[in-house]
Structures are given as structure tokens and as C-alpha cells.
Motif scaffolding. Structure first.
Motif, PDB file in Angstrom:
ATOM      1  N   LEU A  75       0.865  -1.307   0.025  1.00 23.57           N
ATOM      2  CA  LEU A  75       0.103   0.036   0.016  1.00 23.57           C
ATOM      3  C   LEU A  75       0.983   1.064   0.052  1.00 23.57           C
ATOM      4  O   LEU A  75       0.616   2.261   0.589  1.00 23.57           O
ATOM      5  N   ASN A 100       1.209   3.609  -2.153  1.00 24.10           N
ATOM      6  CA  ASN A 100       0.543   4.627  -2.849  1.00 24.10           C
ATOM      7  C   ASN A 100      -0.666   5.188  -2.226  1.00 24.10           C
ATOM      8  O   ASN A 100      -1.150   6.071  -2.830  1.00 24.10           O
ATOM      9  N   LEU A 101      -0.828   4.606  -1.319  1.00 27.70           N
ATOM     10  CA  LEU A 101      -2.281   4.885  -0.617  1.00 27.70           C
ATOM     11  C   LEU A 101      -1.962   5.743   0.628  1.00 27.70           C
ATOM     12  O   LEU A 101      -1.028   5.803   1.351  1.00 27.70           O
ATOM     13  N   ASP A 102      -2.865   6.776   0.753  1.00 29.28           N
ATOM     14  CA  ASP A 102      -2.942   7.645   1.966  1.00 29.28           C
ATOM     15  C   ASP A 102      -3.414   7.155   3.264  1.00 29.28           C
ATOM     16  O   ASP A 102      -4.310   6.153   3.090  1.00 29.28           O
ATOM     17  N   SER A 137      -7.407   6.903   3.522  1.00 32.50           N
ATOM     18  CA  SER A 137      -8.004   5.938   2.632  1.00 32.50           C
ATOM     19  C   SER A 137      -7.720   4.314   3.319  1.00 32.50           C
ATOM     20  O   SER A 137      -8.700   3.429   3.063  1.00 32.50           O
ATOM     21  N   VAL A 138      -6.509   3.955   3.385  1.00 33.33           N
ATOM     22  CA  VAL A 138      -6.257   2.834   4.141  1.00 33.33           C
ATOM     23  C   VAL A 138      -7.300   2.508   5.519  1.00 33.33           C
ATOM     24  O   VAL A 138      -7.656   1.365   5.509  1.00 33.33           O
ATOM     25  N   THR A 181      -6.197   9.679  -2.383  1.00 26.04           N
ATOM     26  CA  THR A 181      -6.176   8.243  -3.144  1.00 26.04           C
ATOM     27  C   THR A 181      -7.517   8.371  -3.797  1.00 26.04           C
ATOM     28  O   THR A 181      -8.362   8.329  -3.106  1.00 26.04           O
ATOM     29  N   LEU A 234     -10.152   6.014  -5.669  1.00 24.77           N
ATOM     30  CA  LEU A 234     -10.652   4.741  -5.493  1.00 24.77           C
ATOM     31  C   LEU A 234     -10.416   3.954  -6.964  1.00 24.77           C
ATOM     32  O   LEU A 234     -10.142   2.787  -6.749  1.00 24.77           O
ATOM     33  N   THR A 270      -8.408   4.162  -8.559  1.00 22.65           N
ATOM     34  CA  THR A 270      -6.763   3.992  -8.988  1.00 22.65           C
ATOM     35  C   THR A 270      -5.937   2.514  -8.249  1.00 22.65           C
ATOM     36  O   THR A 270      -4.946   2.353  -8.317  1.00 22.65           O
ATOM     37  N   LEU A 271      -7.100   1.890  -7.549  1.00 18.62           N
ATOM     38  CA  LEU A 271      -6.711   0.975  -6.802  1.00 18.62           C
ATOM     39  C   LEU A 271      -6.132  -0.415  -7.670  1.00 18.62           C
ATOM     40  O   LEU A 271      -6.838  -0.635  -8.598  1.00 18.62           O
ATOM     41  N   ASN A 330      -2.766  -3.388  -4.123  1.00 12.74           N
ATOM     42  CA  ASN A 330      -3.568  -2.724  -3.351  1.00 12.74           C
ATOM     43  C   ASN A 330      -4.783  -3.440  -2.565  1.00 12.74           C
ATOM     44  O   ASN A 330      -5.078  -3.517  -1.419  1.00 12.74           O
ATOM     45  N   LEU A 390      -5.356  -4.720   1.182  1.00 12.75           N
ATOM     46  CA  LEU A 390      -6.518  -4.157   2.141  1.00 12.75           C
ATOM     47  C   LEU A 390      -7.291  -5.355   2.488  1.00 12.75           C
ATOM     48  O   LEU A 390      -7.851  -5.377   3.559  1.00 12.75           O
TER      49      LEU A 390
END
Length: 288
Positions: free
Chosen positions: A28, A30-32, A35-36, A195, A197, A199-200, A204, A208
Motif C-alpha cells: 500500500l 501509494n495509498l494515503d 483511505s487505508v 487516493t 478509489l 486507481t486501486l 492494493n 487491503l
């Protein structure tokens, strides 16, 4: 024997949580954090809610909302802020503050005595975590440190209140309520999350899914069950096992080195957990 079983089962939760550091950095990156936290809590909570088919009512509505905020919304956001802004070792050291806060919060909210040996055990555990995770080039970030302290405090009070407010439902239902509440409280954060959604990636989604189903749903059922069976201070000390599993997983899967200081840290943490459990036994247990 029953106490040993409860402690052993509850200990599996922080041992699994130790893998969160690897998942966050490898799956993860690239995720903020917002969002996580949301995507970890809400889908898992809704899934469990579909299984239990029971909603809180009356005073439990605001209690579950507060618990969901403390144990998930606030804690996870600050946890991931600390994880992204600090080296993993420093972030883990901030988490080691939690047992201290739980001991004093238990005194405030549950009237539990503060035992000096327990404080000594927690202090030794902090030293062990420092040996385990800190390196000479560990950089410090003020906001990361503040997030780490805030996250530890949030979950500490969530742990104690989860014991103080024991609902007449199973740990599965209790977990479903808290996860869902925590996820719903995070929904407005999508407005400011970085992020998109759309672009997941598959990587990712895999990370998640692991954090939600294993690192949240399963482990928090175990954790909340443990809080209902043993004292919150005893439970929180088990959280010191998380940096051990994080370090060992980094050694096994990321080819990280394991120094003699880290081995000493592992031994110190394990000793502190055992000493803390002895110190925190209830008086009637000590006489048997």
C-alpha cells in the motif's frame, strides 16, 4: 489453565498485527492513511454485520460510536500517519507507550490499582522494543511522533472502555459494531483523501483484504474477547509482541538483518510480558 489459554489466544492478535508494517510498505505505498483506514474498517465491519444481523440500540449507539472512533477511526488514521512519516522502528516504539496509558486509564475508569512491578515491566518492554527496532539513523518527524503518541492513547482508552462497557453480545457482534462505526466515521475523510478509489491496483486490493479480514475482523474478535476475559492492562502488555513479529517477518521475508541488539530486545520484551502478567494477576489468583 483457563487464564493461560486466554492469554495465549489473545496474544495471537498483536503477533498478526506485526505484519501490518510490511503490508503497508509493500502492498500500500501509494495509498494515503485516510483511505487505508477506511478501506480496512468499513468493508470488514459490514461483512461481519451481515453475519450477525444485529444492530446496537439505546445507549449502545453512542457507546459503540465512541469505541469505533477510539479503536479504529482515530487509532488507525494516526497509526498509518506514523507509519508513513516515521521509520517502522520509531513508529513501533510509539505503540509501546500504550500499556502505560492503559494502566493509568484503568485506574481512572475502572478503579484498578497501579502496581509498581507492572510499571517496571512496561518500562522494560519499552527498552526491549527500542533495542529491537531503533537504528542509529532513525529520523524523527514531529508530526509522526505526535501521531504515534495520539494513536497509542486512543487505542488505550478504547481498550479500557471496551472492558468497562461489556455488551450482552458475542465478541463477533461487538467487533462488527465497532468496525462498522469506525468505518462510517471515516467516510467524510474521502473528501480530503489523496487516493482515488479508481486507481486501486490488484496489489492494493490484496493488501487491503488482508488488513481488513485478517488484521481487523479476525484479530479484533480475538482481542475484544480477551478484554472481556482478562484485565485490559494484561491485554495491552501483549501488544508489545507486535514489534517482535514485525522484526522477525522483516528478517524472514525482506532479508533484513537481525543484530545481537535486536535479539536482546526480543528477550527483553518477552521477559517484560511475562513479568507484567505476573504483576497484574488478581489477588485471588495469587493465593491459588
Amino acid at each position: 489453565m483457563q487464564r493461560l489459554f486466554n492469554l495465549s489466544l489473545t496474544a495471537t492478535a498483536p503477533l498478526i498485527w506485526g505484519s501490518s508494517y510490511i503490508v503497508a510498505t509493500e502492498f500500500l505505498p501509494n495509498l494515503d492513511p485516510l483511505s487505508v483506514a477506511l478501506l480496512r474498517a468499513l468493508p470488514a465491519g459490514l461483512l461481519l454485520l451481515c453475519l450477525v444481523r444485529q444492530l446496537p440500540n439505546g445507549a449502545w449507539l453512542w457507546k459503540i460510536t465512541l469505541l469505533g472512533a477510539l479503536n479504529f477511526s482515530i487509532f488507525w488514521v494516526l497509526l498509518f500517519v506514523a507509519a508513513y512519516r516515521l521509520p517502522g522502528g520509531v513508529a513501533a516504539l510509539m505503540g509501546a507507550l500504550q500499556p502505560f496509558v492503559v494502566i493509568f486509564a484503568s485506574r481512572l475508569l475502572l478503579g484498578s490499582p497501579i502496581r509498581r512491578l507492572a510499571l517496571l515491566a512496561v518500562g522494560a518492554g519499552g527498552v526491549g522494543v527500542a533495542l529491537l527496532v531503533l537504528t542509529s539513523d532513525a529520523a524523527l518527524d514531529v508530526w509522526g511522533l505526535a501521531a504515534g503518541v495520539g494513536g497509542s492513547t486512543s487505542m488505550a482508552f478504547g481498550t479500557v472502555l471496551s472492558r468497562k462497557w461489556q455488551p450482552p453480545v458475542s465478541p463477533l457482534t461487538f467487533t462488527a459494531w465497532q468496525l462498522t462505526a469506525g468505518g462510517v466515521l471515516l467516510l467524510p475523510c474521502l473528501l480530503v483523501a489523496d487516493t482515488g478509489l479508481a486507481t486501486l491496483s490488484a496489489t492494493n486490493l490484496a493488501g487491503l483484504a488482508y488488513l481488513g479480514l485478517i488484521g481487523a475482523a479476525l484479530t479484533y474478535i480475538i482481542w475484544l474477547r480477551g478484554i472481556g476475559k482478562i484485565h485490559p492492562s494484561e491485554v495491552s502488555l501483549l501488544g508489545l509482541l507486535s514489534p517482535i513479529s514485525a522484526t522477525l517477518l522483516g528478517w524472514l521475508y525482506l532479508s533484513e538483518t537481525l543484530s545481537s541488539l535486536q535479539i536482546a530486545g526480543v528477550a527483553t520484551v518477552l521477559m517484560s510480558v511475562v513479568m507484567g502478567q505476573y504483576a497484574l494477576r488478581q489477588p485471588q489468583q495469587r493465593r491459588t
